[in-house]
Enzyme design. Sequence first.
Site, short mmCIF file in Angstrom:
data_model
loop_
_atom_site.label_atom_id
_atom_site.label_comp_id
_atom_site.label_asym_id
_atom_site.label_seq_id
_atom_site.Cartn_x
_atom_site.Cartn_y
_atom_site.Cartn_z
N ASP A 120 0.86 -1.18 0.00
CA ASP A 120 0.00 0.00 0.00
C ASP A 120 0.90 1.24 0.00
O ASP A 120 1.85 1.32 0.77
CB ASP A 120 -0.91 -0.02 1.23
N ASN A 152 -12.81 -3.33 2.97
CA ASN A 152 -13.77 -2.24 3.05
C ASN A 152 -14.79 -2.44 1.94
O ASN A 152 -14.42 -2.67 0.78
CB ASN A 152 -13.05 -0.89 2.90
N GLN A 169 -14.51 2.07 1.39
CA GLN A 169 -13.87 1.64 0.14
C GLN A 169 -13.74 2.83 -0.80
O GLN A 169 -14.73 3.46 -1.16
CB GLN A 169 -14.69 0.53 -0.54
N VAL A 186 -11.11 2.66 -3.53
CA VAL A 186 -10.74 2.09 -4.83
C VAL A 186 -11.74 0.97 -5.15
O VAL A 186 -11.85 -0.01 -4.40
CB VAL A 186 -9.30 1.53 -4.81
N HIS A 192 -10.31 -5.49 -2.85
CA HIS A 192 -8.97 -5.75 -2.33
C HIS A 192 -9.03 -6.09 -0.86
O HIS A 192 -9.92 -5.61 -0.14
CB HIS A 192 -8.05 -4.54 -2.56
N HIS A 215 -6.94 -5.81 2.58
CA HIS A 215 -5.81 -5.18 3.26
C HIS A 215 -5.17 -6.20 4.21
O HIS A 215 -5.87 -6.79 5.04
CB HIS A 215 -6.29 -4.00 4.13
P1 AMP Z 1 -9.81 1.32 0.40
O1 AMP Z 1 -10.05 2.52 1.26
O2 AMP Z 1 -10.16 0.03 1.09
O3 AMP Z 1 -10.43 1.44 -0.97
O4 AMP Z 1 -8.23 1.22 0.23
C1 AMP Z 1 -7.55 1.69 -0.88
C2 AMP Z 1 -6.09 1.61 -0.54
O5 AMP Z 1 -5.35 1.68 -1.73
C3 AMP Z 1 -5.60 2.74 0.36
O6 AMP Z 1 -5.03 2.19 1.54
C4 AMP Z 1 -4.56 3.46 -0.50
O7 AMP Z 1 -3.46 3.89 0.26
C5 AMP Z 1 -4.17 2.37 -1.49
N1 AMP Z 1 -3.70 2.83 -2.78
C6 AMP Z 1 -4.29 3.72 -3.61
N2 AMP Z 1 -3.60 3.86 -4.75
C7 AMP Z 1 -2.53 3.02 -4.66
C8 AMP Z 1 -1.44 2.69 -5.52
N3 AMP Z 1 -1.29 3.27 -6.71
N4 AMP Z 1 -0.54 1.78 -5.08
C9 AMP Z 1 -0.68 1.20 -3.88
N5 AMP Z 1 -1.69 1.46 -3.02
C10 AMP Z 1 -2.61 2.35 -3.41
#
Ligand code: AMP
Length: 106
Positions: free
Chosen positions: A30, A87, A94, A96, A100, A102
């Site tokens: 991350d 998430n 969530q 992204v 995924h 974590h």
């Molecule tokens: P969520 O809030 O569960 O959607 O988590 C998305 C996660 O993706 C967050 O912890 C971000 O820090 C991580 N993230 C976003 N863009 C990238 C990226 N390009 N490479 C690695 N992690 C990322």
Amino acid sequence: MRDCVFCRIVARQSHADVEYEDDAVLAFKDIYPKAPVHVLIVPKRHIDSILTMERQDAELLGRCLLAARTVGEAKGFGERGYRLRVNCGPGGGQVVNHVHVHFLAG
Ligand code: AMP
Ligand code: ZN
């Protein structure tokens, strides 16, 4: 290709520090870690969210959990354990919209 940051990482069109890969799953660090060890495990095939997953996606999400276990063992947390978090949707934090897991440890 779909305008999805994790699909771009899977396609190697964006950089990530890859920790694990197999035919179905990719795991990478991350970029904004919230724990000493913070790895994201994603299916290579795009699935938006647990909120909209279909029955046919269940095996692939199971593969993500097995990959998380492999990451944990490789990083020395196989016995001590760690936290896995998914998430689900905006109300669950969530951001992204490519499902995924974590992996948080340390
Ligand atoms: P969520 O809030 O569960 O959607 O988590 C998305 C996660 O993706 C967050 O912890 C971000 O820090 C991580 N993230 C976003 N863009 C990238 C990226 N390009 N490479 C690695 N992690 C990322
Ligand atoms: Zn995607």
